[in-house]
Design a protein around this motif. Structure first.
Motif, PDB file in Angstrom:
ATOM      1  N   LEU A 263       3.895   4.322  -3.909  1.00 63.75           N
ATOM      2  CA  LEU A 263       3.258   5.066  -4.741  1.00 63.75           C
ATOM      3  C   LEU A 263       3.792   5.127  -5.899  1.00 63.75           C
ATOM      4  O   LEU A 263       5.118   5.225  -6.094  1.00 63.75           O
ATOM      5  CB  LEU A 263       3.239   6.429  -4.110  1.00 63.75           C
ATOM      6  CG  LEU A 263       2.391   6.633  -2.865  1.00 63.75           C
ATOM      7  CD1 LEU A 263       2.660   8.206  -2.188  1.00 63.75           C
ATOM      8  CD2 LEU A 263       0.929   6.452  -3.021  1.00 63.75           C
TER       9      LEU A 263
ATOM     10  N   ALA B  94       8.163   6.686   1.691  1.00 65.30           N
ATOM     11  CA  ALA B  94       9.037   6.462   2.712  1.00 65.30           C
ATOM     12  C   ALA B  94       8.090   6.722   3.988  1.00 65.30           C
ATOM     13  O   ALA B  94       8.106   6.156   4.946  1.00 65.30           O
ATOM     14  CB  ALA B  94      10.315   7.206   2.681  1.00 65.30           C
ATOM     15  N   ILE B  95       7.500   8.031   3.742  1.00 66.13           N
ATOM     16  CA  ILE B  95       6.625   8.435   4.798  1.00 66.13           C
ATOM     17  C   ILE B  95       5.525   7.678   4.974  1.00 66.13           C
ATOM     18  O   ILE B  95       5.102   7.247   6.216  1.00 66.13           O
ATOM     19  CB  ILE B  95       6.218  10.029   4.566  1.00 66.13           C
ATOM     20  CG1 ILE B  95       7.565  10.832   4.703  1.00 66.13           C
ATOM     21  CG2 ILE B  95       5.485  10.534   5.436  1.00 66.13           C
ATOM     22  CD1 ILE B  95       7.319  12.469   4.015  1.00 66.13           C
ATOM     23  N   LEU B  96       4.938   7.322   4.171  1.00 67.07           N
ATOM     24  CA  LEU B  96       3.658   6.282   4.088  1.00 67.07           C
ATOM     25  C   LEU B  96       4.009   4.892   4.879  1.00 67.07           C
ATOM     26  O   LEU B  96       3.416   4.496   5.922  1.00 67.07           O
ATOM     27  CB  LEU B  96       3.049   6.178   3.000  1.00 67.07           C
ATOM     28  CG  LEU B  96       2.102   7.593   2.406  1.00 67.07           C
ATOM     29  CD1 LEU B  96       1.719   7.280   0.994  1.00 67.07           C
ATOM     30  CD2 LEU B  96       1.003   8.094   3.404  1.00 67.07           C
TER      31      LEU B  96
ATOM     32  N   LEU C 103      -2.183  12.939  -7.397  1.00 68.62           N
ATOM     33  CA  LEU C 103      -2.502  13.692  -5.913  1.00 68.62           C
ATOM     34  C   LEU C 103      -2.038  14.989  -6.296  1.00 68.62           C
ATOM     35  O   LEU C 103      -2.945  15.907  -5.651  1.00 68.62           O
ATOM     36  CB  LEU C 103      -1.354  13.056  -4.973  1.00 68.62           C
ATOM     37  CG  LEU C 103      -1.782  11.636  -4.298  1.00 68.62           C
ATOM     38  CD1 LEU C 103      -0.551  11.454  -3.495  1.00 68.62           C
ATOM     39  CD2 LEU C 103      -2.946  11.991  -3.413  1.00 68.62           C
TER      40      LEU C 103
ATOM     41  N   MET D 216       0.699  -1.098   0.091  1.00 69.48           N
ATOM     42  CA  MET D 216      -0.030  -0.062  -0.063  1.00 69.48           C
ATOM     43  C   MET D 216       0.875   1.284  -0.017  1.00 69.48           C
ATOM     44  O   MET D 216       0.226   2.188  -0.724  1.00 69.48           O
ATOM     45  CB  MET D 216      -0.905   0.036   1.150  1.00 69.48           C
ATOM     46  CG  MET D 216      -1.877   0.943   1.359  1.00 69.48           C
ATOM     47  SD  MET D 216      -3.412   0.536   2.145  1.00 69.48           S
ATOM     48  CE  MET D 216      -2.690   1.101   3.896  1.00 69.48           C
ATOM     49  N   SER D 217       2.011   1.020   0.628  1.00 76.78           N
ATOM     50  CA  SER D 217       2.623   2.502   0.758  1.00 76.78           C
ATOM     51  C   SER D 217       3.836   2.697  -0.627  1.00 76.78           C
ATOM     52  O   SER D 217       4.110   4.032  -0.665  1.00 76.78           O
ATOM     53  CB  SER D 217       3.827   2.401   1.952  1.00 76.78           C
ATOM     54  OG  SER D 217       4.825   1.318   1.747  1.00 76.78           O
TER      55      SER D 217
ATOM     56  N   TYR E 242       9.040  13.088  -4.909  1.00 74.97           N
ATOM     57  CA  TYR E 242       8.009  13.023  -4.060  1.00 74.97           C
ATOM     58  C   TYR E 242       7.569  11.566  -3.901  1.00 74.97           C
ATOM     59  O   TYR E 242       7.009  10.964  -3.113  1.00 74.97           O
ATOM     60  CB  TYR E 242       6.943  13.920  -4.399  1.00 74.97           C
ATOM     61  CG  TYR E 242       7.024  15.321  -3.925  1.00 74.97           C
ATOM     62  CD1 TYR E 242       7.617  15.688  -2.855  1.00 74.97           C
ATOM     63  CD2 TYR E 242       6.833  16.333  -4.997  1.00 74.97           C
ATOM     64  CE1 TYR E 242       7.821  17.073  -2.418  1.00 74.97           C
ATOM     65  CE2 TYR E 242       7.183  17.607  -4.713  1.00 74.97           C
ATOM     66  CZ  TYR E 242       7.680  17.905  -3.310  1.00 74.97           C
ATOM     67  OH  TYR E 242       7.786  19.203  -3.192  1.00 74.97           O
TER      68      TYR E 242
ATOM     69  N   ILE F 201       1.338   9.959  -7.722  1.00 80.05           N
ATOM     70  CA  ILE F 201       1.797  11.289  -7.489  1.00 80.05           C
ATOM     71  C   ILE F 201       1.156  12.322  -8.325  1.00 80.05           C
ATOM     72  O   ILE F 201       0.633  13.265  -7.899  1.00 80.05           O
ATOM     73  CB  ILE F 201       3.283  11.560  -7.721  1.00 80.05           C
ATOM     74  CG1 ILE F 201       4.254  10.205  -6.540  1.00 80.05           C
ATOM     75  CG2 ILE F 201       3.940  12.931  -7.440  1.00 80.05           C
ATOM     76  CD1 ILE F 201       3.790  10.773  -5.085  1.00 80.05           C
TER      77      ILE F 201
ATOM     78  N   GLU G 229      10.047   9.984  -1.474  1.00 81.06           N
ATOM     79  CA  GLU G 229       9.770  10.576  -0.047  1.00 81.06           C
ATOM     80  C   GLU G 229       8.407  10.172   0.391  1.00 81.06           C
ATOM     81  O   GLU G 229       8.326   9.804   1.640  1.00 81.06           O
ATOM     82  CB  GLU G 229       9.912  12.214  -0.165  1.00 81.06           C
ATOM     83  CG  GLU G 229      11.385  12.424  -0.455  1.00 81.06           C
ATOM     84  CD  GLU G 229      11.546  13.863  -0.687  1.00 81.06           C
ATOM     85  OE1 GLU G 229      12.642  14.562  -0.622  1.00 81.06           O
ATOM     86  OE2 GLU G 229      10.528  14.695  -0.490  1.00 81.06           O
ATOM     87  N   LEU G 230       7.221  10.467  -0.225  1.00 78.62           N
ATOM     88  CA  LEU G 230       6.134  10.114   0.235  1.00 78.62           C
ATOM     89  C   LEU G 230       5.892   8.535   0.429  1.00 78.62           C
ATOM     90  O   LEU G 230       5.305   8.153   1.590  1.00 78.62           O
ATOM     91  CB  LEU G 230       5.127  10.345  -0.815  1.00 78.62           C
ATOM     92  CG  LEU G 230       4.438  11.823  -0.495  1.00 78.62           C
ATOM     93  CD1 LEU G 230       5.492  13.073  -0.477  1.00 78.62           C
ATOM     94  CD2 LEU G 230       3.308  12.294  -1.577  1.00 78.62           C
TER      95      LEU G 230
END
Lengths: 472, 96
Positions: B4, B34-36, B12, B1-2, B28, B9, B31-32
């Motif tokens: 992307l 990794a954050i998710l 979004l 799921m994480s 992004y 991107i 980075e996104l």
């Protein structure tokens, strides 16, 4: 740097005619200019500050009644709307923005005779922990120019540490008052959620944003809070404040303090840990009852925070559309183009990052898995705080697991930067007051201890903090 | 799921009215994800029987009279930051 006496003493000097508001404003403006190398300040409010100072001095000369902060200069984080200067939130999209009204907090301070002399640097829109996300420049730590001042209220904390003014205002969404205060060796108070009006403060995450003072002593923080707090018809989230003044000091009687196990375990710099342990020993010697407590969901707080906050950020930043105020791209051919170009060129990298995370966790198909789940884990956190406060009166731990880091050390990895907030975000998610008080140094840099109390126990928290301050 | 995709991107960015360069999309995406990936461990937390907390001070439905209060702010004050104006109107680009 002792450029100023306590706020109450400074006000008394102006009220008695020993000193004047104009001298204070000129002194602050000179200090700001002399310390410009630290880049704590975005804009000075010169004309309006001098004008107000003259008015105040005339009042004093005529023997009229003056306020509790008469002639005391202060500095506001640049996300507070103010008269007399731009309000940029350190972002390009708000560069040149002149607020048509002023924040309630500043109006209340002005009503007591305080004078806002400058606007301090921050991470753009308060997104960050080092002011490196400012769209303009990075604030340097007053104790070591190669290190960050912290953030997002880094300019405010550096300004107070440099003694540019007796106090500054910050905002705290996940640690943005306490963390830079710890990094710069000053006192930073995050009050109970709702205690201070946020009307006229650029919104970041509405369910956790609070505003509060950054000062050199606990009694100064108490005085500023006392003036700023209370309900405001312009902010329907404000709560009824405590009847007693926050300024009256009563020594706590054998307070029960819970040291947060999760914050003292691994991941804390050994020298920082030593400072905190010394602080605990001092409180013990002074008569506090210390026990170690566990809040098992605390390690989840940061993940909850980095879902809930970007969600609210993406919503709050949707108003920057390039049409009514703020940067607007002149090359756009139609409205949709204008939205996209204005936002893409006006927002910095971190704002875009948070807007997109927020958009993702709120989008259909992901809402339940991310946003709703995070808000439900938040309930777990709230319950654990409630039950731990049945056993102890206060909680204690570090503010940050480390001292101020080198400029650039975390800026390539956003996730690493987020981890700096690990010990501060929980208080915001559950709405409790927390304060950072200088406790010592590690690697030659300041370290703060964090004291936390239940919601609306701001007075108790200030009393404990002052009590601790006196043990040093 | 994480994880992307590039397409995620771009979608979004479009939803958020942001236009990204190719370099940004790539940045992004990494980075996104990794954050998710980091926030994903909430998945395994048992929250059965709990309801979400959206508000922490317990206030509900704060209402006030619907009345005009003069704050001394003029129409001109409120309009002075408008990028493109036509008198007291906010002017925008054409829709299409």
């Amino acid at each position: 740097m002792a450029n100023w006496k306590t706020i109450a003493e400074e006000a008394a000097d102006v009220a008695s005619g020993t000193n004047s508001a104009i001298k204070n404003v000129e002194k602050a403006l000179k200090l700001i200019e002399d310390n410009s190398e630290y880049q704590a300040i975005i804009n000075v409010i010169k004309d309006r500050a001098l004008y107000r100072a003259k008015e105040i001095d005339a009042k004093v000369a005529k023997g009229e009644k003056v306020g509790r902060l008469v002639g005391v200069p202060f500095i506001a984080k640049d996300n507070f709307l103010t008269y007399g200067s731009e309000t940029t939130a350190a972002s390009n999209i708000l560069k040149g923005f002149e607020a048509p009204y002023q924040s309630t907090a500043i109006n209340k301070l002005e009503a007591e005779g305080a004078i806002c002399v400058a606007k301090a640097n921050l991470d753009a829109f308060a997104h960050g922990g080092s002011t490196e996300n400012s769209d303009f420049f990075v604030t340097k730590n007053p104790l070591d120019k190669t290190r960050v001042a912290g953030g997002s209220s880094g300019g405010s904390a550096a300004a107070v540490a440099l003694g540019l003014a007796p106090f500054a205002l910050g905002s705290d969404t996940g640690g943005s008052i306490r963390q830079p205060s710890s990094f710069c060796g000053v006192v930073g108070l995050k009050p109970t959620y709702g205690l201070v009006s946020r009307s006229g403060v650029v919104a970041m995450a509405s369910s956790t944003d609070v505003i509060g003072p950054i000062t050199t002593s606990v009694q100064d923080a108490a005085l500023v809070l006392d003036v700023m707090s209370g309900t405001d018809p312009l902010d329907s989230t404000t709560i009824v404040r405590n009847n007693q003044p926050y300024t009256v000091y009563k020594q706590p009687n054998t307070p029960k303090i819970g040291v947060i196990k999760e914050y003292m375990d691994e991941g804390v710099d050994p020298e920082v840990k030593k400072v905190i342990e010394e602080a605990i020993q001092r409180l013990k010697n002074a008569g506090a009852k210390i026990e170690y407590v566990s809040l098992p969901s605390l390690p989840l707080a940061l993940a909850v925070y980095y879902i809930v906050v970007p969600a609210e950020v993406s919503s709050n930043l949707s108003r920057y559309d390039g049409q009514r105020f703020g940067f607007s791209d002149g090359t756009a051919v139609n409205l949709d183009d204008s939205y996209e170009l204005s936002r893409s060129r006006g927002f910095g990298a971190e704002a875009k990052r948070r807007i997109m995370i927020g958009t993702h966790v709120l989008s259909s198909g992901y809402y339940d898995a991310y946003y709703k789940k995070a808000q439900t884990v938040r309930t777990k956190l709230c319950q654990e705080f409630t039950s731990v406060f049945e056993k102890v009166d206060y909680l204690l731990g570090p503010v940050v697991p480390e001292v101020a880091f080198k400029i650039g050390a975390n800026s390539e990895d956003p996730l690493k930067m987020y981890l700096v907030d690990i010990m501060t975000v929980a208080s915001n998610l559950v709405g409790v007051p927390a304060i950072s008080v200088p406790a010592g140094t590690a690697q030659g840099m300041p370290v703060g201890i964090q004291l936390i109390a239940p919601q609306q126990h701001d007075l108790d928290l200030l009393q404990l903090a002052k009590w601790y301050e006196e043990t040093r | 799921m994480s994880q992307l995709s590039k397409q995620d991107i771009l979608k979004l960015a479009r939803l958020a009215r942001l236009r990204l360069s190719d370099v940004e999309v790539e940045k992004y995406q990494k980075e996104l994800s990794a954050i998710l990936g980091y926030v994903e461990h909430l998945d395994s937390v048992d929250t059965s029987g709990l309801t979400p907390t959206y508000q922490v001070s317990g206030l509900t439905n704060v209402v006030r009279e619907d009345e005009i209060i003069d704050y001394g702010t003029s129409q001109e004050d409120l309009l002075k930051n408008v990028p493109i104006r036509d008198g007291a109107y906010v002017k925008v680009k054409r829709m299409l």
